[in-house]
Design a protein around this motif. Sequence first.
Motif, PDB file in Angstrom:
ATOM      1  N   ALA A  39     -62.249  78.554-100.382  1.00  0.00           N
ATOM      2  CA  ALA A  39     -63.210  79.495 -99.804  1.00  0.00           C
ATOM      3  C   ALA A  39     -64.263  78.778 -98.979  1.00  0.00           C
ATOM      4  CB  ALA A  39     -63.864  80.318-100.918  1.00  0.00           C
ATOM      5  N   LEU A  40     -64.779  77.646 -99.495  1.00  0.00           N
ATOM      6  CA  LEU A  40     -65.786  76.895 -98.739  1.00  0.00           C
ATOM      7  C   LEU A  40     -65.209  76.345 -97.444  1.00  0.00           C
ATOM      8  CD1 LEU A  40     -67.581  74.976-101.643  1.00  0.00           C
ATOM      9  CD2 LEU A  40     -68.447  76.927-100.347  1.00  0.00           C
ATOM     10  N   GLY A  41     -63.971  75.844 -97.503  1.00  0.00           N
ATOM     11  CA  GLY A  41     -63.354  75.318 -96.295  1.00  0.00           C
ATOM     12  C   GLY A  41     -63.100  76.399 -95.263  1.00  0.00           C
ATOM     13  N   MET A  42     -62.601  77.542 -95.700  1.00  0.00           N
ATOM     14  CA  MET A  42     -62.367  78.646 -94.767  1.00  0.00           C
ATOM     15  C   MET A  42     -63.669  79.181 -94.193  1.00  0.00           C
ATOM     16  SD  MET A  42     -59.380  80.862 -96.633  1.00  0.00           S
ATOM     17  CE  MET A  42     -57.827  80.112 -97.110  1.00  0.00           C
TER      18      MET A  42
ATOM     19  N   LEU B 216     -59.444  87.154 -93.889  1.00  0.00           N
ATOM     20  CA  LEU B 216     -59.453  87.508 -95.301  1.00  0.00           C
ATOM     21  C   LEU B 216     -58.868  86.373 -96.124  1.00  0.00           C
ATOM     22  CD1 LEU B 216     -58.053  91.168 -95.033  1.00  0.00           C
ATOM     23  CD2 LEU B 216     -60.411  90.388 -94.738  1.00  0.00           C
ATOM     24  N   PHE B 217     -59.481  86.149 -97.265  1.00  0.00           N
ATOM     25  CA  PHE B 217     -58.941  85.198 -98.231  1.00  0.00           C
ATOM     26  C   PHE B 217     -58.705  85.941 -99.531  1.00  0.00           C
ATOM     27  CE2 PHE B 217     -59.950  81.772-101.493  1.00  0.00           C
ATOM     28  CZ  PHE B 217     -58.638  81.331-101.538  1.00  0.00           C
TER      29      PHE B 217
ATOM     30  N   LEU C 113     -64.046  87.109 -95.328  1.00  0.00           N
ATOM     31  CA  LEU C 113     -64.176  88.158 -96.337  1.00  0.00           C
ATOM     32  C   LEU C 113     -63.192  87.856 -97.454  1.00  0.00           C
ATOM     33  CD1 LEU C 113     -65.548  90.856 -97.047  1.00  0.00           C
ATOM     34  CD2 LEU C 113     -63.676  92.020 -95.885  1.00  0.00           C
ATOM     35  N   ILE C 114     -63.710  87.714 -98.677  1.00  0.00           N
ATOM     36  CA  ILE C 114     -62.878  87.369 -99.834  1.00  0.00           C
ATOM     37  C   ILE C 114     -62.574  88.636-100.614  1.00  0.00           C
ATOM     38  CG2 ILE C 114     -62.724  85.986-101.924  1.00  0.00           C
ATOM     39  CD1 ILE C 114     -64.713  84.049-100.695  1.00  0.00           C
ATOM     40  N   LEU C 115     -61.310  88.852-100.906  1.00  0.00           N
ATOM     41  CA  LEU C 115     -60.849  89.991-101.691  1.00  0.00           C
ATOM     42  C   LEU C 115     -60.364  89.473-103.038  1.00  0.00           C
ATOM     43  CD1 LEU C 115     -60.839  91.064 -98.737  1.00  0.00           C
ATOM     44  CD2 LEU C 115     -58.859  92.463 -99.367  1.00  0.00           C
TER      45      LEU C 115
ATOM     46  N   THR D  30     -55.285  85.027 -95.362  1.00  0.00           N
ATOM     47  CA  THR D  30     -54.605  83.959 -96.098  1.00  0.00           C
ATOM     48  C   THR D  30     -54.511  84.391 -97.550  1.00  0.00           C
ATOM     49  OG1 THR D  30     -55.423  82.217 -94.629  1.00  0.00           O
ATOM     50  CG2 THR D  30     -54.708  81.564 -96.841  1.00  0.00           C
ATOM     51  N   VAL D  31     -53.296  84.502 -98.052  1.00  0.00           N
ATOM     52  CA  VAL D  31     -53.053  84.945 -99.423  1.00  0.00           C
ATOM     53  C   VAL D  31     -52.430  83.783-100.180  1.00  0.00           C
ATOM     54  CG1 VAL D  31     -51.983  86.658-100.908  1.00  0.00           C
ATOM     55  CG2 VAL D  31     -52.698  87.289 -98.588  1.00  0.00           C
TER      56      VAL D  31
END
Length: 931
Positions: free
Chosen positions: A852-855, A725-726, A867-869, A754-755
């Motif tokens: 986000a692109l790197g993850m 999760l990001f 998964l982006i929150l 990762t927050v």
Amino acid sequence: MREFSGTILDIAERALRTREATEQGGLLSGQDPTAINLNDPLRLWIVQVGVIVLTTQILALGLRKIRQPKVIAEVIGGILLGPTAFGRVPGFTQHIFPQDSRPFLSLVANIGLCLFLFLVGLEIDAAIIKRNARLSVTVAMAGMCLPFGFGAALAVPLYNTFIDHSVKFTNFMLFTGVAYSITAFPVLCRILTELKLLDTTVGIVVLSAGVGNDIIGWTLLALSVALVNAGSGLMALWILMVCVGWTLFLLFVVKRALLWLARRTGSTRDGPTMFFMTVTMLLLFGSAFFTDIIGVHAIFGAFLAGIIVPREGGLAIALTEKLEDMVSIIFLPLYFTISGLSTDLGLLDNGITWGYTVAICSLAYIGKFGGCTLASRWAGFSWREASTIGSLMSCKGLVELIVLNVGLSAGILSPRVFSMFVLEALLLTFMTTPAVEFLYPPHMRVRATATGAPYTTATDGPQGTEGVMQRSEGFNQAREEDSSRRSRFTVVLDKIEHLPGMMALTQLILPPPPPYASRAAAASSTLEGSSAMLKTELSTSPLPSTPAVNIDAIRLIELSDRTSAVMKGSNTEHLLTTDPLLDIFTTFGALHGVPVSNSLAIVTFDDLGSSVAEHAKRNDSQLILVPWLPPHYSMDVTPSQGTNAASSGDHANAGAVTPRAGHMPNPFEALFRATSPGQDHTDVSALHSQFVRSLFAATHTDVALFVDRHMPGGHKLTQAGTYHLFVPFFGGPDDRLALEFAVQLCVNPKISATVVRVTKREDEPEQSGENEKQQIIADEPTIHHNTMFPDTVYANATTQTRLQSETADNIAWSRYTHASAFADPTLAPALSRMDFSEVGTPEPLRYTIKQALGMSRSVVDERGRLLILAGRSRRLAVENHHAELKSVMEEHGGLANEVKRTVGDVATALVVSGCQASLIVFQASVSADRE
């Protein structure tokens, strides 16, 4: 030579004359295309159909805005095309509806009437009466007897004043009583469905009573017609006995044969076959023909044919879907036009006539309303509920118009009396919807459950509302005590394509299984055969502390103008057990040991969002999961993209290149269709956007919009089932909700997160050490202005609300980052799989996109999924990203403003950047933010 040549020319001239085609009366020859030709009436019939359909559809568009059924538009359209309005225009009736064309128009209209009565028979389900016999029979009989008595009493002065005495008084009295006592069951179903009353105690009783009322009404009509057509009382008895015998033959012999044929041909499983449809149509018109030749109207035979069609496997609904369009679009408007041509409101030209008209309308409503209201009150309903039942049962609609037309064609009713009764039917039908909305508003409705005496109810009235508020306060208190735990979810299912995404998300929210399997394996290896010891050890093992998850799946079906949609609404119990989406999702829940309660909502498109919101509130849901899946994209990549990606060798850019359809691909283009050129996507995009935003605006429950961006042809899903999760945390109630949900998900050992708390800094460049914690410098207060569309539940942001939000952000952040949090046994397992960091940057959106692109690349390499929150943060957000988002959109490509207003700035930036990670966009409820 001259004589020869003259002879040749004469022969040629005669030959050409004999071979000349007969004049066909074409428009180019100067003839009137509306001129009646009895040998070929098709041209005029097409003109008539065009005028009728256009008139009724235009009226229906306007009346739909005030929630009136389509029958009102058809009746008014027929009256306007008759002598009341357009008939007064010189030459209109002579050219459009000449008297010689009436038989052809009437023939097609009566064929359509038989088909319509067949559909009415398909709508009637005797099982509804059986399930609610005690209450429905009482209300139905009271709604028949008292109006019939009023009609018979009023028939005396009407007969003496307006009716030719060559007509028997008993025949006129019967028709008056039937017209008073009948209820329009098809229109009643439509009104109940549109007002969302089918799952209330009032709706169940009205639907059951309407079925019984309809059956008795058509039986009385058949008796009335038999008496009119019979020359003597003995002949009327013979007609009645033959009719009863034919009815019994259909119900006990033909019905079983039809069920056997439906099963043998597979019609109950796969829908009606061509052979079954052929047999059914022959039976329909054969029954209509038989009842017509014995002296009863043909529509009664068509009605009986519809009753005996099997209901097994949704066969009746499938038959209705095949027939309803032509009947509702063409045939019924034709029939109402025939009625309108016989209706002349200009005949109501004196005080006596208007006095009787008022009396007819008043007694018709008082009789139906009073009888059903008193019977309902006697059965135990409150006065408000009983009066609502009386108002609904007063609906007349097209059924009374059919009765009146039968009486007019039989010569029992005069044109003046016919016009008076038509006005009464129109007025009472028009009054039904506003009267019910006034008497029985949504917050006072009582919804029924499966058991009870007579029903076990869930009240939405004042007491029920207070209970809901108390429960909500309890939930909010529980949220404050342990805000990272949510156990009651509402899952919205709309299409079959939504199932994979909802299954994946549902699996994430399930609590992790206890480590019983590994312990059982170890015990079995060391204690072979010691099953008793193993059972003792497992039984004494501690249970997981996470609360049990309850999922409520709601299936959305849009209520259209079709009769089949109304039939589905009145047959929700069957649909709940046969709907494939609910069946698959329930099976999925059973395999994972999660209880899934199913529900189904059949409402108009404008009410979809509010229906989901009301359902979530009624079921005490803590989070609404709304799915969306992009459609299949073409996998062609534009040459320029492939060249640029190959030449640069930049994996980030290569990963951003996605399947294209001639423009920048992202799921919201297919959703909102605002940037798709040259195709008819605008309507679809606007409609879906309206649903999502209406849900955001109407709900008082937390909402999570899940966008599954896995597309066919992309990378395969990981077999390990691991997720990362990001969570870009900018602040505000929506971001706090996203952070809480991330903590809850990370309880699962297969999920990590990762927050990053991102803060905008105007005076410093972006730091190279992205993961180093830095002190947050507060920004100047930013006021977010309202848009015209009420797409959010938040109030205007002010300096005070901003400071309150920042304080809440700091509290939420410190709760999970403080050292004491890792000592909390309820939080430690999740926090051990989460990385927290704080970053200050002048370009927070670009930083988020880069992360986000790197993850996304690293997670794919590790065979996992990202998964982006993100919070929706339309208002009360700490940062205003408007200027940077505009720059990002200019850099990566345009995107509709509708997308930004729906999902927020952060999610919009991630969408336009080309990041292929799935997103969950959160919106927190109002009550969650009252601190």
